[in-house]
Design an enzyme around this catalytic site. Sequence first.
Site, PDB file in Angstrom:
ATOM      1  N   HIS A  97      82.800  29.282 -55.379  1.00 18.64           N
ATOM      2  CA  HIS A  97      82.942  30.350 -54.381  1.00 18.64           C
ATOM      3  C   HIS A  97      83.195  29.767 -52.994  1.00 18.64           C
ATOM      4  O   HIS A  97      82.323  29.797 -52.125  1.00 18.64           O
ATOM      5  CB  HIS A  97      81.707  31.257 -54.392  1.00 18.64           C
ATOM      6  CG  HIS A  97      81.659  32.151 -55.584  1.00 18.64           C
ATOM      7  ND1 HIS A  97      80.805  31.935 -56.647  1.00 18.64           N
ATOM      8  CD2 HIS A  97      82.389  33.260 -55.900  1.00 18.64           C
ATOM      9  CE1 HIS A  97      81.001  32.879 -57.558  1.00 18.64           C
ATOM     10  NE2 HIS A  97      81.956  33.689 -57.136  1.00 18.64           N
ATOM     11  N   ASN A  98      84.386  29.233 -52.819  1.00 15.27           N
ATOM     12  CA  ASN A  98      84.761  28.637 -51.533  1.00 15.27           C
ATOM     13  C   ASN A  98      86.108  29.226 -51.081  1.00 15.27           C
ATOM     14  O   ASN A  98      86.634  30.145 -51.719  1.00 15.27           O
ATOM     15  CB  ASN A  98      84.814  27.109 -51.683  1.00 15.27           C
ATOM     16  CG  ASN A  98      85.686  26.695 -52.859  1.00 15.27           C
ATOM     17  OD1 ASN A  98      86.745  27.269 -53.074  1.00 15.27           O
ATOM     18  ND2 ASN A  98      85.234  25.721 -53.635  1.00 15.27           N
ATOM     19  N   ALA A  99      86.641  28.661 -50.011  1.00 17.73           N
ATOM     20  CA  ALA A  99      87.873  29.239 -49.433  1.00 17.73           C
ATOM     21  C   ALA A  99      89.081  29.094 -50.363  1.00 17.73           C
ATOM     22  O   ALA A  99      90.025  29.886 -50.268  1.00 17.73           O
ATOM     23  CB  ALA A  99      88.159  28.577 -48.086  1.00 17.73           C
ATOM     24  N   VAL A 100      89.045  28.110 -51.267  1.00 22.11           N
ATOM     25  CA  VAL A 100      90.194  27.952 -52.186  1.00 22.11           C
ATOM     26  C   VAL A 100      90.196  29.112 -53.186  1.00 22.11           C
ATOM     27  O   VAL A 100      91.262  29.647 -53.524  1.00 22.11           O
ATOM     28  CB  VAL A 100      90.154  26.581 -52.911  1.00 22.11           C
ATOM     29  CG1 VAL A 100      91.439  26.371 -53.703  1.00 22.11           C
ATOM     30  CG2 VAL A 100      89.960  25.449 -51.921  1.00 22.11           C
ATOM     31  N   HIS A 101      89.008  29.515 -53.633  1.00 17.89           N
ATOM     32  CA  HIS A 101      88.929  30.692 -54.518  1.00 17.89           C
ATOM     33  C   HIS A 101      89.468  31.921 -53.771  1.00 17.89           C
ATOM     34  O   HIS A 101      90.246  32.707 -54.328  1.00 17.89           O
ATOM     35  CB  HIS A 101      87.481  30.916 -54.982  1.00 17.89           C
ATOM     36  CG  HIS A 101      87.231  32.277 -55.579  1.00 17.89           C
ATOM     37  ND1 HIS A 101      87.849  32.708 -56.736  1.00 17.89           N
ATOM     38  CD2 HIS A 101      86.450  33.317 -55.156  1.00 17.89           C
ATOM     39  CE1 HIS A 101      87.455  33.955 -57.011  1.00 17.89           C
ATOM     40  NE2 HIS A 101      86.610  34.348 -56.063  1.00 17.89           N
ATOM     41  N   HIS A 114      86.722  38.709 -49.643  1.00 22.51           N
ATOM     42  CA  HIS A 114      85.864  39.354 -50.645  1.00 22.51           C
ATOM     43  C   HIS A 114      84.618  38.561 -51.052  1.00 22.51           C
ATOM     44  O   HIS A 114      83.683  39.120 -51.620  1.00 22.51           O
ATOM     45  CB  HIS A 114      86.685  39.707 -51.896  1.00 22.51           C
ATOM     46  CG  HIS A 114      86.835  38.549 -52.828  1.00 22.51           C
ATOM     47  ND1 HIS A 114      87.712  37.517 -52.581  1.00 22.51           N
ATOM     48  CD2 HIS A 114      86.174  38.220 -53.971  1.00 22.51           C
ATOM     49  CE1 HIS A 114      87.599  36.621 -53.544  1.00 22.51           C
ATOM     50  NE2 HIS A 114      86.685  37.022 -54.397  1.00 22.51           N
ATOM     51  N   ASP A 115      84.580  37.256 -50.779  1.00 25.35           N
ATOM     52  CA  ASP A 115      83.379  36.448 -51.108  1.00 25.35           C
ATOM     53  C   ASP A 115      82.848  35.728 -49.877  1.00 25.35           C
ATOM     54  O   ASP A 115      82.180  34.684 -50.004  1.00 25.35           O
ATOM     55  CB  ASP A 115      83.724  35.410 -52.191  1.00 25.35           C
ATOM     56  CG  ASP A 115      83.551  35.950 -53.603  1.00 25.35           C
ATOM     57  OD1 ASP A 115      82.711  36.848 -53.791  1.00 25.35           O
ATOM     58  OD2 ASP A 115      84.267  35.490 -54.514  1.00 25.35           O
ATOM     59  N   ASP A 159      90.292  38.912 -58.715  1.00 24.95           N
ATOM     60  CA  ASP A 159      89.050  38.140 -58.608  1.00 24.95           C
ATOM     61  C   ASP A 159      88.702  37.392 -59.894  1.00 24.95           C
ATOM     62  O   ASP A 159      88.096  36.328 -59.845  1.00 24.95           O
ATOM     63  CB  ASP A 159      87.911  39.099 -58.214  1.00 24.95           C
ATOM     64  CG  ASP A 159      86.654  38.358 -57.791  1.00 24.95           C
ATOM     65  OD1 ASP A 159      86.770  37.194 -57.355  1.00 24.95           O
ATOM     66  OD2 ASP A 159      85.560  38.953 -57.877  1.00 24.95           O
ATOM     67  N   GLN A 170      83.046  30.493 -71.065  1.00 19.96           N
ATOM     68  CA  GLN A 170      84.397  31.041 -70.945  1.00 19.96           C
ATOM     69  C   GLN A 170      84.731  32.006 -72.082  1.00 19.96           C
ATOM     70  O   GLN A 170      85.328  33.056 -71.848  1.00 19.96           O
ATOM     71  CB  GLN A 170      85.435  29.904 -70.910  1.00 19.96           C
ATOM     72  CG  GLN A 170      85.487  29.185 -69.586  1.00 19.96           C
ATOM     73  CD  GLN A 170      85.695  30.129 -68.403  1.00 19.96           C
ATOM     74  OE1 GLN A 170      86.621  30.927 -68.386  1.00 19.96           O
ATOM     75  NE2 GLN A 170      84.804  30.054 -67.420  1.00 19.96           N
TER      76      GLN A 170
HETATM   77 ZN   LIG Z   1      85.485  36.140 -55.956  1.00 18.44          ZN
END
Ligand SMILES: [Zn+2]
Length: 389
Positions: free
Chosen positions: A115-119, A155-156, A262, A313
């Site tokens: 959950h970082n800026a790349v996501h 969004h995150d 997402d 997964q």
């Molecule tokens: Zn997300």
Amino acid sequence: MNLFWLYLNVRRLLSFQRYLHSSRFFHGIPANNPLGYILDDDFTGQAKLMLQKVGNWNFDIFLFDRLTNGNSLVNLTFHLFNTYGLIELFQLDMVKLRRFLVMIQEDYHCQNPYHNAVHAADVTQAMYCYLQEPKLAETLTSCDLLLGLLAAATHDLDHPGVNQPFLIKTDHYLAALYKNSSVLENHHWKSAVGLLRESDLLSHLPTEDRSERLGSLILATDISRQNDYLSEFRTHLDKGDLCLTNGGHRHFILQMALKCADICNPCRPWKLSKQWSEKVTEEFFHQGDIERKHNLEVTPLCDRQSNSVANIQIGFMAYVVEPLFVEWSRFSDTRLSQTMMSHLSLNKQGWNEGRDKQEASSSRASEEQRTPATKDSNSKVLPQGSKGS
Ligand SMILES: [Zn+2]
């Protein structure tokens, strides 16, 4: 690095009274290194080339992030605003827009594996792909596009790298603030509204219901509420009553598009999808480690001793991703949807094969462990009575 960036970052850090942590913007190549400039120009050139194909489903956000020196979210979102002509249309101040995007990017935690800026950049790129789908492209207004992109990018925001149940069981102030309901999503939304205000980006535009609409898009990403959204989506599709000239219906489709964006990792090509799967599992297992360390009940999903990337997964694809994308494909039956479903199926196969191999090798290993013990039971090498008794 120029003085402008320095000004933005220092002001940003001071305004939040944060420690002057080493921002990615301070990690530039030294100005006295001519080779650095050559490389920098080269990388910028490659990043620009990539942006020409930003609507491709196989867009490699990891590569783009490297080429932009860790600034994928700023560069990608700015480019999309520009592509849609939102800057001219809404008379956005380019300096304020850049500043806002830098603030967003910096508010994501770069130490989070997932959950970082790349996501956030990846979700924004996926959202763009969906916004380009014929049904949406023909009907969405500029306001819808602006909100859709803003919601995807934020969004995150400020995600702590742990999930809601963790915040509740550790009595985190956010859980109390949002009464244990969509705790993270409410926080992302409120953080986004705070940054919008701080940046002054949209203050010249009529307020209307912008903040509420942004919130309603971000809140839709709460995975625990997926069934509510899915059943509403199914009902609409069964009745065939979605009318995208209706503002409410367009908003609902934007919510569904953001939900898809997402959790679209399993619908990407294997090379990208696998990396995301490993990153999200790393973040889950990190939470499990903290829980174990503090004698809290370890969340099964986060338990590295009893779970694996493949298992997580396979479950995620079967129970969360596939049901959503089946409905999305009914709504938007296009080449992109077919591509996504085909990747999903291949990736599922990939993880199943991986799990089978892993199970076969661990049963071989335990077999090998047992075998020498059987042989050795009569061995003279082992001292009598060394086992059992
Ligand atoms: Zn997300």
